[in-house]
Motif scaffolding. Structure first.
Motif, PDB file in Angstrom:
ATOM      1  N   PRO A  29       1.163  -0.874  -0.130  1.00  0.00           N
ATOM      2  CA  PRO A  29      -0.358   0.006   0.242  1.00  0.00           C
ATOM      3  C   PRO A  29       0.925   1.295  -0.281  1.00  0.00           C
ATOM      4  CG  PRO A  29       0.122  -0.871   2.422  1.00  0.00           C
ATOM      5  CD  PRO A  29       0.929  -1.769   1.179  1.00  0.00           C
ATOM      6  N   VAL A  30       0.485   2.075  -0.548  1.00  0.00           N
ATOM      7  CA  VAL A  30       1.019   3.610  -0.609  1.00  0.00           C
ATOM      8  C   VAL A  30       0.007   4.945   0.242  1.00  0.00           C
ATOM      9  CG1 VAL A  30       2.146   5.169  -2.251  1.00  0.00           C
ATOM     10  CG2 VAL A  30       2.284   3.355  -2.996  1.00  0.00           C
ATOM     11  N   TYR A  31       0.720   5.355   1.360  1.00  0.00           N
ATOM     12  CA  TYR A  31       0.537   6.317   1.938  1.00  0.00           C
ATOM     13  C   TYR A  31       0.462   7.443   0.696  1.00  0.00           C
ATOM     14  CZ  TYR A  31       0.378   2.456   5.425  1.00  0.00           C
ATOM     15  OH  TYR A  31      -0.532   1.258   5.539  1.00  0.00           O
ATOM     16  N   ALA A  32      -0.613   8.283   1.371  1.00  0.00           N
ATOM     17  CA  ALA A  32      -0.967  10.000   0.921  1.00  0.00           C
ATOM     18  C   ALA A  32       0.335  10.808   1.895  1.00  0.00           C
ATOM     19  CB  ALA A  32      -1.421  10.456   1.083  1.00  0.00           C
ATOM     20  N   SER A  33       0.965  10.703   2.365  1.00  0.00           N
ATOM     21  CA  SER A  33       1.940  11.607   3.340  1.00  0.00           C
ATOM     22  C   SER A  33       2.364  10.545   4.228  1.00  0.00           C
ATOM     23  CB  SER A  33       1.132  12.816   4.195  1.00  0.00           C
ATOM     24  OG  SER A  33       1.455  12.472   5.161  1.00  0.00           O
ATOM     25  N   VAL A  34       3.775  11.049   5.159  1.00  0.00           N
ATOM     26  CA  VAL A  34       4.424  10.750   6.109  1.00  0.00           C
ATOM     27  C   VAL A  34       3.790  10.316   7.289  1.00  0.00           C
ATOM     28  CG1 VAL A  34       6.589  10.802   7.335  1.00  0.00           C
ATOM     29  CG2 VAL A  34       6.761  10.970   5.100  1.00  0.00           C
ATOM     30  N   THR A  35       3.218  11.702   7.399  1.00  0.00           N
ATOM     31  CA  THR A  35       2.036  11.784   8.994  1.00  0.00           C
ATOM     32  C   THR A  35       1.116  10.670   9.145  1.00  0.00           C
ATOM     33  OG1 THR A  35       1.012  13.366   8.114  1.00  0.00           O
ATOM     34  CG2 THR A  35       3.176  14.091   9.514  1.00  0.00           C
ATOM     35  N   GLU A  36       0.778   9.804   7.673  1.00  0.00           N
ATOM     36  CA  GLU A  36      -0.315   8.657   7.325  1.00  0.00           C
ATOM     37  C   GLU A  36      -0.234   7.356   7.664  1.00  0.00           C
ATOM     38  OE1 GLU A  36      -2.689   9.023   4.638  1.00  0.00           O
ATOM     39  OE2 GLU A  36      -2.784  11.113   5.328  1.00  0.00           O
ATOM     40  N   LEU A  37       1.654   6.996   8.118  1.00  0.00           N
ATOM     41  CA  LEU A  37       1.814   6.035   8.666  1.00  0.00           C
ATOM     42  C   LEU A  37       1.667   5.335   9.295  1.00  0.00           C
ATOM     43  CD1 LEU A  37       5.672   6.516   6.920  1.00  0.00           C
ATOM     44  CD2 LEU A  37       3.750   5.463   5.396  1.00  0.00           C
ATOM     45  N   PRO A  38       1.642   4.222   9.469  1.00  0.00           N
ATOM     46  CA  PRO A  38       0.416   3.236  10.884  1.00  0.00           C
ATOM     47  C   PRO A  38       1.875   3.291  12.147  1.00  0.00           C
ATOM     48  CG  PRO A  38       1.094   1.505   9.175  1.00  0.00           C
ATOM     49  CD  PRO A  38       1.509   2.687   8.919  1.00  0.00           C
ATOM     50  N   GLU A  39       2.919   3.894  11.546  1.00  0.00           N
ATOM     51  CA  GLU A  39       3.595   3.827  12.914  1.00  0.00           C
ATOM     52  C   GLU A  39       5.488   4.001  12.937  1.00  0.00           C
ATOM     53  OE1 GLU A  39       6.241   0.359  13.971  1.00  0.00           O
ATOM     54  OE2 GLU A  39       5.653  -0.955  11.839  1.00  0.00           O
TER      55      GLU A  39
END
Length: 84
Positions: A29-39
């Motif tokens: 999966p690709v997240y929209a920003s670093v701040t959205e990463l699960p950890e």
């Protein structure tokens, strides 16, 4: 290529990809920003054009990332580094 090499080398940790468009890359999966990463990652490898590096570094700071590697081009305006 970086992600493919991590996968081929059987990197044992989680690999989080970030791109504002989202989606998936190589099944991840690709997240929209670093701040959205699960950890919070131990290390972030930034591979974006030089104009975008500062913004990504700021996101890393917001997330609490303690180590960053920048792979980019376009920093010629910074000048020659002493000793190189």
């Amino acid at each position: 290529m970086i992600t493919a090499n991590l996968r081929l080398g059987e990197f044992p940790g989680p690999i989080y990809l970030v791109n504002p468009k989202g989606g998936t890359i190589l099944g991840l999966p690709v997240y929209a920003s670093v701040t959205e990463l699960p950890e919070t990652p131990d290390l972030v490898l930034i591979a974006v054009p030089s104009a975008l590096v500062n913004g990504v570094v700021e996101e890393c700071g917001q997330k609490g990332v303690s180590a960053i590697v920048v792979v980019s081009a376009g920093f010629s305006e910074v000048g020659r580094t002493a000793g190189l």
